[in-house]
Each structure stands twice: as C-alpha cells, then as structure tokens.
Write a protein that holds these residues in place. Structure first.
Motif, short mmCIF file in Angstrom:
data_model
loop_
_atom_site.label_atom_id
_atom_site.label_comp_id
_atom_site.label_asym_id
_atom_site.label_seq_id
_atom_site.Cartn_x
_atom_site.Cartn_y
_atom_site.Cartn_z
N HIS A 1 1.17 -1.59 0.23
CA HIS A 1 -0.13 0.08 -0.17
C HIS A 1 1.23 0.96 0.29
CE1 HIS A 1 -2.27 -3.38 1.66
NE2 HIS A 1 -3.19 -2.82 1.02
N PRO A 2 1.39 1.52 -1.53
CA PRO A 2 2.44 2.37 -1.53
C PRO A 2 1.62 4.26 -1.14
CG PRO A 2 2.18 2.17 -3.00
CD PRO A 2 1.59 0.70 -2.71
N GLY A 3 0.13 4.01 -1.47
CA GLY A 3 -0.03 5.09 -0.80
C GLY A 3 -0.08 5.81 0.97
N VAL A 4 -0.61 4.80 1.29
CA VAL A 4 -0.03 5.11 2.88
C VAL A 4 1.52 5.19 3.74
CG1 VAL A 4 -0.59 3.53 5.23
CG2 VAL A 4 -2.22 3.00 3.11
N GLU A 5 2.09 3.98 2.36
CA GLU A 5 3.77 4.57 3.15
C GLU A 5 3.88 5.66 2.96
OE1 GLU A 5 7.46 1.53 2.28
OE2 GLU A 5 5.92 2.37 0.30
N GLU A 6 3.33 6.30 1.91
CA GLU A 6 4.08 7.53 2.22
C GLU A 6 3.49 8.10 2.88
OE1 GLU A 6 6.26 8.47 -0.83
OE2 GLU A 6 6.43 7.54 -1.02
N GLU A 7 2.44 8.65 2.92
CA GLU A 7 1.05 8.88 4.53
C GLU A 7 2.46 8.93 5.10
OE1 GLU A 7 -2.64 8.81 4.71
OE2 GLU A 7 -3.11 9.05 2.98
N LEU A 8 2.91 7.65 5.65
CA LEU A 8 3.29 7.89 7.26
C LEU A 8 4.55 8.01 7.04
CD1 LEU A 8 4.49 6.32 9.61
CD2 LEU A 8 5.43 4.41 8.27
N HIS A 9 6.03 8.26 5.63
CA HIS A 9 6.95 9.01 5.50
C HIS A 9 6.55 10.92 5.94
CE1 HIS A 9 9.63 6.01 4.44
NE2 HIS A 9 8.89 5.15 3.60
N ALA A 10 5.76 11.06 5.49
CA ALA A 10 5.51 12.51 5.67
C ALA A 10 5.17 13.39 6.43
CB ALA A 10 4.24 12.69 4.68
N GLU A 11 4.56 11.84 7.93
CA GLU A 11 4.22 12.70 9.22
C GLU A 11 5.88 12.18 9.95
OE1 GLU A 11 1.28 10.67 12.21
OE2 GLU A 11 2.94 8.64 12.24
N VAL A 12 6.66 11.28 9.93
CA VAL A 12 7.80 10.98 10.27
C VAL A 12 9.04 12.13 9.81
CG1 VAL A 12 7.25 8.59 11.14
CG2 VAL A 12 8.93 9.37 9.03
N SER B 1 7.54 15.65 8.77
CA SER B 1 7.52 16.42 9.61
C SER B 1 8.11 16.62 11.38
CB SER B 1 5.81 17.05 9.69
OG SER B 1 6.03 17.61 10.48
N VAL B 2 7.76 14.96 12.06
CA VAL B 2 7.46 14.97 13.38
C VAL B 2 9.42 15.14 13.88
CG1 VAL B 2 7.04 14.04 15.75
CG2 VAL B 2 5.47 14.54 13.82
N LEU B 3 9.78 13.79 13.21
CA LEU B 3 11.42 13.49 13.27
C LEU B 3 12.44 14.11 12.53
CD1 LEU B 3 11.04 9.67 13.55
CD2 LEU B 3 10.05 11.41 15.47
N ASN B 4 12.31 14.27 11.87
CA ASN B 4 13.15 14.79 11.11
C ASN B 4 14.38 14.21 10.73
OD1 ASN B 4 14.72 16.48 8.60
ND2 ASN B 4 15.17 18.57 10.42
N GLY B 5 14.33 12.77 11.09
CA GLY B 5 15.50 11.98 10.98
C GLY B 5 16.09 11.28 12.02
N LEU C 1 3.22 11.42 15.74
CA LEU C 1 2.47 9.99 15.59
C LEU C 1 1.48 9.21 15.02
CD1 LEU C 1 6.09 9.18 16.83
CD2 LEU C 1 6.07 10.09 14.39
N GLY C 2 0.57 10.06 15.10
CA GLY C 2 -0.84 9.43 14.55
C GLY C 2 -0.80 7.72 13.89
N LEU C 3 -0.77 8.57 12.63
CA LEU C 3 -0.94 7.36 11.72
C LEU C 3 -0.25 6.06 11.96
CD1 LEU C 3 -1.48 6.32 9.00
CD2 LEU C 3 0.53 7.48 7.91
N ALA C 4 1.47 6.18 12.23
CA ALA C 4 2.28 4.87 13.23
C ALA C 4 1.93 4.13 13.75
CB ALA C 4 3.21 5.74 13.62
#
Length: 455
Positions: free
Chosen positions: A288-299, A301-305, A316-319
C-alpha cells in the motif's frame, strides 16, 4: 479523505436473541476439524461466523464452542470467574512456563495482577520508552545503505533487545540478558510442538528436549541469581525486575518461582508477538504505497531523521493507526480458550462445568457489520478512535480482567520502532514470501522471510 481513510464503526450490532448455534461442517472421525485447522487456519476460522454465533468445533477428542458474536465474547471475557483460563493447551502451557499472569487460573490471577500491575503503570512507561528508543536505535543504526535485510529477524532483534533492556538494567544482568535471546528463539520454534506432543512422547529425551531443558535451567538460574542481587543492592532501577521485586499486596510479595514465571511470560508475550506485528506492518506498507507515503510524510515532519521518543508519540498518530490496523487483520492470538468452572448458560445452550469455549479475534475482526470493507488494510478507520474498543469487537489484547497487562507497553514500543525505521529508511525490492499460516505459539501465522533492500 486520505488514502488510508475509511468509514468505521465499533458500535455493537443490534442485539439478536436468541443467538444462533451450529456445528462446523466437515468434521472427520476421531480428528474432527484438526486437519482443516492445520492446513488452512485462516480460512477455517474466518468461515465460522457464517455458520452461527456459537459454533461447535471438534479438535480430536475435544469439543470447543467458538464465540463468533461480539456480545458473547464480551460476556465470556468479563465473567472470568465462570469462564476461566483453561483447556488442554493452557494446561500444557502451565507445565512449560509455570503459573504466569497469562496462564494462572482465576483464583490466583487477581492477586498476581495486583502485584504485577505497578510495573506497567503509565508513569513508568516514559522510563521504558527511553530504553526502547535506545535499543531500537542500536539495531537500526547498524544497517547500511543497500543492505539486504531479513525483516522478521531484524524485528526480532529489536523486540528481544527492548525486552531485555526494560526488564534488566543493572550492570550485573549480563548472564540473564544473554539467556533471553536463545530462550525467546527457542519458544518461537519449539513451543507449539511441545504443547501438541502427547504425554508419553514428551518423556522421550530427544536432543531438542534436552536443549529446551538446558536453556530453561540456564534462564531460571540466571534470573533467580539476579533477583537475589537486586534484593541485596536494594536499589529501584526503574526496570521491570525492580518493580516485580518491590511489589506488595497487604505485605505479600511474589515468590522467586512467581517472579520467574512472570519473566518467562514477558519473554513469551513481548518478543515474538511484537516482531510478528512489525513484520506484518511492513508487509502491508509494501503493498500500500499510498499509506507508506503518508507515513514517511508524518515522520519527516515530526522526526526529521532522528529516532522517535516518548514525547513524539502524540504526533505519530498514523504510525499508531497502522499498528492497530495490522493487529486487526493479523491478531497475535487467533483462538484463545476458556473453560467453564460451573454449569452455565451461553447463547441459550447449557454448558456443563469443564466445557471449552474459545474466542477468535481473526473472525470477529472480519465482520463487515463492525469493520466496513473488512479485508482491506485501511488505517484511516481508526482516525477518530482515541481508545481501543472494549466491547468484544477488538481482541488483539483480549478484554476484561485478563486483558493483556502490557497492551500500552506494546503499542508504545511498536509505534517507536515503526516511526524510527520509517524516519531513516525506505525498503525497496521487497520480496515477501507467501504467507502460509501454521499453528505456532504464541501466534498462529508465521510468514516466510521478507527480504528487503534498505535505502
């Protein structure tokens, strides 16, 4: 609506009385439905609600009444004095790991839970989360760009190191920590075979049995020696072992054997089950690449690596929703038995004392009246759910007085691990082996290796 959103309701379906009762078709002489269960457990269990709300299944000589309606599940799990932990598998589990919190009968459970509960209070979770972040970082920082990873093995390394790190923090715990990994691996590979082996064969001193006994003795000796040193130092180190040793209930303490039973229970519940859930989460994301992209966008924004910490969890609600949806589709415990302690009525049927009943999260979680589009991976269905349902509709952690005591611990660990990995890595060229569910403890489905290139 986002790519991972979906309408969701956890409302109970309209009350239907009387409940429908049936026997599952296709039972064979002597074996009953055991062959179907062994060959295709997912298909067999998911089919049961189509036959009725209470479905009788035969497993060899045993008749098991499987609960296929959430109202019945809720009643059984909130009436644990009448529907006690029991059945052939639970009885054999007690023989292997002792009377831990997950396996002890009702008359000992409430005392044990009162003693163990302080180790899982929310104020302690922030301390555990620091250790989780450290151990997750330790495993993932060793990965290299372009490295081919066996994700299940890597997730097992994370869960084992987190368990050892949160349970034992003293500098003299090396011998105990060193025994946790081989013991958790041994349980994952050998537990079901030992539970299913007939009594007369279990006495045969095979090489596997000798190894099992040796590793168990090593862990037993290491844990009790370590507990003695903890007592002599008298220091609360903020770990699980300190809490077990300090636990009091009207002056009552856990004995050494009870402490060992709880340590083994935590190993059983806190290593393979977490690895299994994370493994499946990455499988779903790969499809589900769409969900994966949303997860990467969330982290991003929040974690920056950087690695995820306790303070990051509210963002980290989506995770977390990905983990919930993974647990809905692939709960760790698929068929959990209870045994009646007295004659009782259930769904209009009189069950004599000693009858076996079981609930099946895999079947309940696929009811379309509870979860629209139940076969689809849709983390968005949890978007407005602040708490997990507790009405017989979501059974990943059980329910009632015997709900998994480490449910929040496990969700925190899983969210930190999933977010930390996604913040630093993407997996390419994923080759996921076909999921071939097998009867394994503590989980049923065991996937073949999922190999991925880390980028």
């Amino acid at each position: 609506m986002t790519a991972n959103s979906c309408p969701f309701t956890n409302a109970m379906p309209p009350q239907r009385l009387p409940f429908s009762m049936a026997s599952a078709p296709g039972a064979l002489p002597l074996l009953g439905h055991a062959i179907k269960m062994l060959r295709a457990p997912q298909k067999f269990l998911a089919s049961l609600p189509s036959h009725g709300d209470l479905v009788e299944v035969r497993m060899g000589p045993w008749r098991i009444h499987v609960l296929c309606h959430p109202e019945l599940v809720h009643r059984v799990l909130t009436t644990d004095k009448v529907f006690d932990k029991g059945g052939p598998m639970i009885d054999r589990l007690r023989m292997l790991i002792g009377d831990g919190l997950a396996s002890c009968p009702h008359d000992r459970h409430r005392r044990r839970r009162r003693l163990v509960q302080p180790a899982f209070q929310r104020k302690r979770l922030s301390l555990y989360a620091d250790v989780m972040t450290e151990q997750i970082t330790g495993v993932t920082s060793a990965w290299r760009d372009g490295q081919v990873l066996d994700l299940h093995s890597e997730m097992s390394r994370i869960s084992t190191r987190v368990l050892a790190g949160t349970m034992f923090t003293a500098d003299f715990c090396g011998s105990a920590i060193a025994t946790v990994s081989p013991y958790s691996e041994m349980i994952a590979k050998d537990m079901t075979r030992r539970l299913l082996t007939p009594e007369f064969l279990r006495r045969v001193p095979t090489r596997g049995k000798r190894r099992f006994d040796r590793v168990t003795r090593d862990l037993h000796s290491a844990v009790l020696a370590m507990a003695d040193r903890y007592r002599r130092t008298g220091t609360d180190r903020g770990d699980l072992m300190s809490m077990l040793l300090e636990a009091r209930d009207d002056g009552d303490r856990l004995s050494d054997e009870e402490i060992f039973g709880e340590v083994v229970t935590m190993i059983l519940a806190g290593t393979e089950t977490v690895a299994y859930t994370l493994d499946h989460a990455f499988r779903f994301l790969a499809r589900h690449p769409g969900v994966e992209e949303e997860l990467h966008a969330e982290v991003d924004s929040v974690l920056n690596g950087r690695s995820a910490t306790w303070d990051d969890l509210p963002r980290l609600g989506l995770a977390e929703r990905i983990l919930r949806e993974t647990l809905r589709l692939n709960p760790n415990d698929w068929l959990v038995t209870r045994q009646t302690t007295e004659d009782t009525e259930l769904a209009g049927r009189l069950l004599p004392a000693g009858s076996l009943v079981a609930y099946c999260g895999y079947a309940i979680h696929r009811r379309a009246d509870l979860y629209p589009q139940p076969e689809r991976f849709l983390p968005g269905r949890w978007e407005n759910q602040q708490r997990l349902p507790s009405d017989g509709t979501f059974l990943a952690f059980g329910e009632g007085g015997r709900r998994c005591i480490g449910d929040v611990f496990g969700m925190v660990e899983g969210t930190l691990a999933l977010s930390t990995i996604a913040a630093r890595w993407r997996f390419e060229s994923v080759r996921a082996g076909r999921l071939r569910p097998t009867l394994r403890m503590p989980c049923f489905a065991r996937p073949k290796s999922m190999r991925a290139v880390a980028r």
